[in-house]
Scaffold this motif. Structure first.
Motif, PDB file in Angstrom:
ATOM      1  N   ASN A 118       0.808  -1.215   0.000  1.00  0.00           N
ATOM      2  CA  ASN A 118       0.000   0.000   0.000  1.00  0.00           C
ATOM      3  C   ASN A 118       0.844   1.270   0.000  1.00  0.00           C
ATOM      4  OD1 ASN A 118      -2.551  -1.180  -0.082  1.00  0.00           O
ATOM      5  ND2 ASN A 118      -2.534  -1.574   2.111  1.00  0.00           N
ATOM      6  N   ASP A 119       2.158   1.121   0.022  1.00  0.00           N
ATOM      7  CA  ASP A 119       3.027   2.292  -0.010  1.00  0.00           C
ATOM      8  C   ASP A 119       2.878   3.037  -1.336  1.00  0.00           C
ATOM      9  OD1 ASP A 119       3.992   1.767   2.476  1.00  0.00           O
ATOM     10  OD2 ASP A 119       5.934   0.994   1.818  1.00  0.00           O
ATOM     11  N   ILE A 120       2.974   4.345  -1.265  1.00  0.00           N
ATOM     12  CA  ILE A 120       3.018   5.184  -2.469  1.00  0.00           C
ATOM     13  C   ILE A 120       4.423   5.754  -2.568  1.00  0.00           C
ATOM     14  CG2 ILE A 120       2.028   7.145  -3.699  1.00  0.00           C
ATOM     15  CD1 ILE A 120      -0.439   6.874  -1.887  1.00  0.00           C
ATOM     16  N   ARG A 121       5.115   5.407  -3.644  1.00  0.00           N
ATOM     17  CA  ARG A 121       6.478   5.894  -3.856  1.00  0.00           C
ATOM     18  C   ARG A 121       6.499   6.717  -5.142  1.00  0.00           C
ATOM     19  NH1 ARG A 121      11.268   1.942  -2.884  1.00  0.00           N
ATOM     20  NH2 ARG A 121      10.774   1.195  -4.970  1.00  0.00           N
ATOM     21  N   LEU A 122       7.268   7.788  -5.120  1.00  0.00           N
ATOM     22  CA  LEU A 122       7.319   8.687  -6.276  1.00  0.00           C
ATOM     23  C   LEU A 122       8.761   9.030  -6.621  1.00  0.00           C
ATOM     24  CD1 LEU A 122       5.884  10.525  -8.346  1.00  0.00           C
ATOM     25  CD2 LEU A 122       5.862  12.318  -6.579  1.00  0.00           C
ATOM     26  N   ILE A 123       9.128   8.724  -7.865  1.00  0.00           N
ATOM     27  CA  ILE A 123      10.411   9.144  -8.426  1.00  0.00           C
ATOM     28  C   ILE A 123      10.168  10.454  -9.168  1.00  0.00           C
ATOM     29  CG2 ILE A 123      12.234   8.594 -10.077  1.00  0.00           C
ATOM     30  CD1 ILE A 123      11.368   5.611  -9.735  1.00  0.00           C
ATOM     31  N   VAL A 124      10.874  11.499  -8.786  1.00  0.00           N
ATOM     32  CA  VAL A 124      10.820  12.763  -9.525  1.00  0.00           C
ATOM     33  C   VAL A 124      12.191  12.973 -10.160  1.00  0.00           C
ATOM     34  CG1 VAL A 124      10.459  15.247  -9.413  1.00  0.00           C
ATOM     35  CG2 VAL A 124       9.078  13.718  -7.979  1.00  0.00           C
ATOM     36  N   ARG A 125      12.219  12.909 -11.489  1.00  0.00           N
ATOM     37  CA  ARG A 125      13.467  12.995 -12.244  1.00  0.00           C
ATOM     38  C   ARG A 125      13.542  14.324 -12.977  1.00  0.00           C
ATOM     39  NH1 ARG A 125      14.230   9.175 -17.425  1.00  0.00           N
ATOM     40  NH2 ARG A 125      14.596  11.028 -18.705  1.00  0.00           N
ATOM     41  N   SER A 126      14.628  15.065 -12.772  1.00  0.00           N
ATOM     42  CA  SER A 126      14.843  16.353 -13.426  1.00  0.00           C
ATOM     43  C   SER A 126      15.889  16.194 -14.518  1.00  0.00           C
ATOM     44  CB  SER A 126      15.299  17.388 -12.400  1.00  0.00           C
ATOM     45  OG  SER A 126      14.284  17.608 -11.435  1.00  0.00           O
ATOM     46  N   ASP A 127      15.519  16.539 -15.738  1.00  0.00           N
ATOM     47  CA  ASP A 127      16.390  16.314 -16.888  1.00  0.00           C
ATOM     48  C   ASP A 127      17.151  17.567 -17.309  1.00  0.00           C
ATOM     49  OD1 ASP A 127      15.468  13.743 -16.933  1.00  0.00           O
ATOM     50  OD2 ASP A 127      14.782  13.789 -19.010  1.00  0.00           O
ATOM     51  N   ASP A 128      18.318  17.329 -17.923  1.00  0.00           N
ATOM     52  CA  ASP A 128      19.074  18.303 -18.715  1.00  0.00           C
ATOM     53  C   ASP A 128      19.918  19.275 -17.902  1.00  0.00           C
ATOM     54  OD1 ASP A 128      17.778  17.014 -20.738  1.00  0.00           O
ATOM     55  OD2 ASP A 128      16.750  18.762 -21.543  1.00  0.00           O
ATOM     56  N   ILE A 129      20.346  18.903 -16.695  1.00  0.00           N
ATOM     57  CA  ILE A 129      21.328  19.752 -16.046  1.00  0.00           C
ATOM     58  C   ILE A 129      22.589  19.768 -16.904  1.00  0.00           C
ATOM     59  CG2 ILE A 129      22.378  17.960 -14.560  1.00  0.00           C
ATOM     60  CD1 ILE A 129      22.487  20.114 -12.335  1.00  0.00           C
TER      61      ILE A 129
END
Length: 282
Positions: free
Chosen positions: A21-32
């Motif tokens: 039931n865990d909610i996990r979120l990957i937030v990926r920031s592109d183009d540094i």
């Protein structure tokens, strides 16, 4: 004895239910690395926001500044953003290696991988036969350049889908991922976040969109890929026909990723922010 096994079953089942039931979120920031303003924004969404992974362009002109900034934040998960394109009209970059089959008439990476039918006369990678040996040399150079300066880089990603240019390039990328121990796959079953972003949306709309998305995320691992920026500085000069408001668009991403309202929903729903590296760990 029966009571013991019943207790064991119930506690194991409960533990499994809690995990599932865990909610996990990957937030990926592109183009540094592609411009100074992008560098600032990609760091801001980590230090004051929800991003946990950032993708660096080894070929881009502001790479060394990005390296300096990232060295101040060694816990920020970094990916090698493999690149075979240079999409902007006023800002271009070239391969790290001699790769004539991968460049346009001026020696830059072409603007796109595939033909963009909305833009006439734009160079694209697959308008000529690419030399897979040149792709391999270039990808190796990019990986090793990043690893030289960012030894904690943990994975590979593709700029503008370049690793899927054709079957040969895809197979090559998978081989390099295994060789360098830099996975390119997202966790099995990861769910892409839908409904966020769009070049015509205001920063306020993007912030509210993300709040609404987070309120409705179900259990599992979700991922959101975006491009932070600011409507200022050198990003104001970036764009191409059909995508002229880059700075305004990416200002909204930064606003949403650093929003107090967004962070409030994450805390209230106990959403766990995870990096790509963390999500891929067994």
């Amino acid at each position: 004895m029966k009571a013991f096994f019943l207790f064991l079953f119930l506690t194991t089942h409960l533990a499994f239910s809690q995990v599932s039931n865990d909610i996990r979120l990957i937030v990926r920031s592109d183009d540094i690395g592609f411009c100074h303003t992008a560098n600032d924004a990609c760091i801001k969404v980590y230090t004051d926001g929800i991003s946990r992974s950032v993708e660096i362009l080894a070929t881009a002109p502001w790479f060394m500044e990005a390296v300096k900034l990232l060295k101040n934040h060694p816990q920020y998960d970094v990916g090698v953003h493999l690149c075979l394109t240079s999409e902007w009209e006023n800002l271009k970059w070239r391969p790290l290696t001699h790769a004539p089959s991968l460049t346009d008439a001026d020696g830059y990476f072409p603007q796109f991988i595939w033909e963009n039918k909305n833009l006439k006369n734009s160079a694209y990678l697959l308008q000529k036969t690419i030399n897979i040996a040149e792709v391999e040399r270039e990808f190796r150079a990019q990986i090793e350049h990043v690893k030289k300066y960012i030894p904690w880089a943990s994975h590979l990603t593709a700029h503008m889908g370049c690793t899927n240019a054709n079957a040969e390039v895809k197979a090559l990328t998978e081989r390099l991922a295994a060789e360098y121990h830099l996975p390119i796959q997202l966790p099995k079953g990861a769910i892409g976040v839908k409904g966020f972003g769009g070049a015509t949306k205001s920063p306020e709309q993007k912030e509210q969109d993300l709040v609404n998305i987070l309120k409705n995320l179900g259990p599992g691992t979700h991922y959101l890929v975006e491009h932070p920026g600011y409507d200022s500085g050198d990003m104001k000069g970036v764009g191409h026909v059909g995508y002229e408001n880059v700075a305004y668009d990416r200002e909204g991403v930064t606003r949403a990723f650093t929003s107090a309202a967004v962070k409030k929903v994450i805390a209230e729903r106990n959403i766990k922010l995870v990096s790509i590296k963390e999500a891929l760990q067994p």
